[in-house]
Design an enzyme around this catalytic site. Structure first.
Site, PDB file in Angstrom:
ATOM      1  N   ARG A  85       0.844  -1.192   0.000  1.00  0.00           N
ATOM      2  CA  ARG A  85       0.000   0.000   0.000  1.00  0.00           C
ATOM      3  C   ARG A  85       0.883   1.248   0.000  1.00  0.00           C
ATOM      4  O   ARG A  85       2.029   1.207   0.455  1.00  0.00           O
ATOM      5  CB  ARG A  85      -0.910   0.010   1.227  1.00  0.00           C
ATOM      6  CG  ARG A  85      -1.811  -1.223   1.330  1.00  0.00           C
ATOM      7  CD  ARG A  85      -2.505  -1.271   2.669  1.00  0.00           C
ATOM      8  NE  ARG A  85      -3.358  -2.455   2.795  1.00  0.00           N
ATOM      9  CZ  ARG A  85      -2.942  -3.640   3.232  1.00  0.00           C
ATOM     10  NH1 ARG A  85      -1.666  -3.810   3.605  1.00  0.00           N
ATOM     11  NH2 ARG A  85      -3.775  -4.657   3.311  1.00  0.00           N
TER      12      ARG A  85
ATOM     13  N   HIS B 100      -3.658   3.023  -5.660  1.00  0.00           N
ATOM     14  CA  HIS B 100      -3.841   1.579  -5.469  1.00  0.00           C
ATOM     15  C   HIS B 100      -3.671   0.793  -6.770  1.00  0.00           C
ATOM     16  O   HIS B 100      -3.644  -0.439  -6.759  1.00  0.00           O
ATOM     17  CB  HIS B 100      -5.229   1.317  -4.902  1.00  0.00           C
ATOM     18  CG  HIS B 100      -5.219   0.589  -3.589  1.00  0.00           C
ATOM     19  ND1 HIS B 100      -4.430   0.965  -2.520  1.00  0.00           N
ATOM     20  CD2 HIS B 100      -5.895  -0.516  -3.173  1.00  0.00           C
ATOM     21  CE1 HIS B 100      -4.641   0.141  -1.509  1.00  0.00           C
ATOM     22  NE2 HIS B 100      -5.521  -0.761  -1.884  1.00  0.00           N
TER      23      HIS B 100
ATOM     24  N   ARG C 109      -0.850  -1.691  -6.956  1.00  0.00           N
ATOM     25  CA  ARG C 109      -1.112  -2.829  -6.061  1.00  0.00           C
ATOM     26  C   ARG C 109      -2.039  -3.824  -6.756  1.00  0.00           C
ATOM     27  O   ARG C 109      -1.808  -5.033  -6.708  1.00  0.00           O
ATOM     28  CB  ARG C 109      -1.731  -2.320  -4.759  1.00  0.00           C
ATOM     29  CG  ARG C 109      -2.093  -3.397  -3.745  1.00  0.00           C
ATOM     30  CD  ARG C 109      -2.442  -2.733  -2.414  1.00  0.00           C
ATOM     31  NE  ARG C 109      -3.141  -3.604  -1.490  1.00  0.00           N
ATOM     32  CZ  ARG C 109      -2.545  -4.467  -0.674  1.00  0.00           C
ATOM     33  NH1 ARG C 109      -1.232  -4.608  -0.704  1.00  0.00           N
ATOM     34  NH2 ARG C 109      -3.249  -5.210   0.161  1.00  0.00           N
TER      35      ARG C 109
ATOM     36  N   HIS D 247      -3.222  -9.600   2.938  1.00  0.00           N
ATOM     37  CA  HIS D 247      -4.666  -9.746   3.103  1.00  0.00           C
ATOM     38  C   HIS D 247      -4.949 -10.702   4.252  1.00  0.00           C
ATOM     39  O   HIS D 247      -4.432 -11.822   4.280  1.00  0.00           O
ATOM     40  CB  HIS D 247      -5.304 -10.311   1.829  1.00  0.00           C
ATOM     41  CG  HIS D 247      -5.421  -9.321   0.721  1.00  0.00           C
ATOM     42  ND1 HIS D 247      -5.514  -9.681  -0.604  1.00  0.00           N
ATOM     43  CD2 HIS D 247      -5.465  -7.960   0.739  1.00  0.00           C
ATOM     44  CE1 HIS D 247      -5.602  -8.599  -1.354  1.00  0.00           C
ATOM     45  NE2 HIS D 247      -5.580  -7.542  -0.556  1.00  0.00           N
TER      46      HIS D 247
ATOM     47  N   TYR E 200      -9.202 -10.910  -7.355  1.00  0.00           N
ATOM     48  CA  TYR E 200      -8.308 -10.747  -8.501  1.00  0.00           C
ATOM     49  C   TYR E 200      -8.327 -11.962  -9.429  1.00  0.00           C
ATOM     50  O   TYR E 200      -7.895 -11.882 -10.565  1.00  0.00           O
ATOM     51  CB  TYR E 200      -6.874 -10.520  -8.023  1.00  0.00           C
ATOM     52  CG  TYR E 200      -6.689  -9.247  -7.250  1.00  0.00           C
ATOM     53  CD1 TYR E 200      -6.441  -8.040  -7.885  1.00  0.00           C
ATOM     54  CD2 TYR E 200      -6.788  -9.232  -5.861  1.00  0.00           C
ATOM     55  CE1 TYR E 200      -6.286  -6.864  -7.175  1.00  0.00           C
ATOM     56  CE2 TYR E 200      -6.630  -8.062  -5.144  1.00  0.00           C
ATOM     57  CZ  TYR E 200      -6.385  -6.890  -5.798  1.00  0.00           C
ATOM     58  OH  TYR E 200      -6.241  -5.731  -5.087  1.00  0.00           O
TER      59      TYR E 200
END
Length: 299
Positions: free
Chosen positions: A147, A241, A244, A267, A276
């Site tokens: 991040r 973001h 990422r 996560h 994803y």
């Protein structure tokens, strides 16, 4: 009620569950907006706030077209605030306890295509100090999937170029080790050798510095990203973001296993990483139909 807000934010800052400065700013901003609305309705005392007052406020936000995520976040802030007041005896009940939060739409994250990432990473002018630094920051984001808040929190000691990894520590002080690829390692090495010594003025340990010699900020990085995106010819939808998202999507497209990607991204829930997967599958399907000579034939 402003004094109550200051006391509440102070309790969060000093509590066992340490919040990041950005989380504290978000709480304070949300609460001051709500208090401003209540003051306009003639409500200045916490004990006078009722559920219907808050319901009207959040209904107004919805009518203004505010995002469901924004409304939900503000509800969390208000609920926590009144829970704090209730525990301290300042109110007799929590008027935000049973507010109905809006349903959040689970949208697939939009990732940059590989060629767009290439354009973005090569856009900074590496003949300048700022360009060398900007390249290093962008390369690290794409190489690690961290991040932006984690990127700007990096210190010199967190980077191990010879071993090829970065120690990333999130806002909850949880640490994860992320591999650092060759391109990113080279970009960071160039920055450390050619640029950072000229920027560093106070002997601090921050890895990425602004041109005044202080730690890079989120706002500073956001400005750099927007400028670089324009130079790379990438649309306005790019956010901090985006790299990422690209990191996760491109790894999965190229065969990385879900658990490894989850660990590298930090996560807590595997379902977050699975968002994803569908995007990666769609991309593979597109490539197949474009590349296979018999893919367009009907059965």
């Amino acid at each position: 009620m402003n004094e109550h807000v200051k006391s509440f934010i102070g309790s969060l800052r000093e509590g066992e569950r340490k919040r990041s400065p950005y989380t504290l700013q978000s709480y304070e901003r949300d609460l001051l907006q709500v208090l401003g609305y209540l003051a306009g309705e003639g409500i200045g005392r916490a004990e006078d706030v009722q559920k219907h007052h808050l319901s009207l406020y959040f209904r107004q936000l919805k009518q203004q077209g505010r995002a469901a995520a924004t409304i939900s976040r503000q509800m969390v802030s208000v609920r926590a605030f009144f829970h704090y007041l209730l525990a301290g005896g300042a109110v007799s009940s929590n008027p935000a306890l049973h507010l109905e939060a809006p349903k959040l739409e689970k949208r697939q994250p939009q990732a940059l295509a590989t060629e767009e990432v290439d354009r973005l990473l090569t856009a900074p002018d590496r003949a300048t100090d700022a360009g060398v630094r900007d390249t290093a920051m962008l390369e690290v984001l794409y190489a690690t999937g961290m991040r932006v808040s984690e990127l700007i929190s990096l210190d010199l000691e967190h980077v191990q170029l010879t071993l090829g990894f970065i120690r990333c520590i999130n806002a909850k002080e949880q640490e994860r080790i992320i591999p650092l690829g060759g391109a990113a390692a080279e970009a960071v090495a160039a920055y450390l050798e050619r640029v950072r010594p000229k920027l560093a003025k106070d002997g601090g340990q921050a890895l990425f510095l602004n041109l005044q010699g202080s730690r890079m900020t989120r706002q500073g990085f956001w400005k750099i990203l927007k400028r670089t995106a324009r130079e790379a010819g990438i649309g306005s939808g790019l956010t901090p973001h985006s790299l990422r998202h690209a990191f996760a999507s491109h790894l999965l497209q190229n065969g990385a296993d879900l658990r490894s990607v989850q660990e590298m991204m930090g996560h807590a829930d595997l379902q977050t990483t699975q968002l994803y997967v569908q995007q990666a599958k769609s991309r593979i399907k597109d490539v197949y139909h474009q590349a296979h000579p018999r893919a367009k034939r009907n059965p």
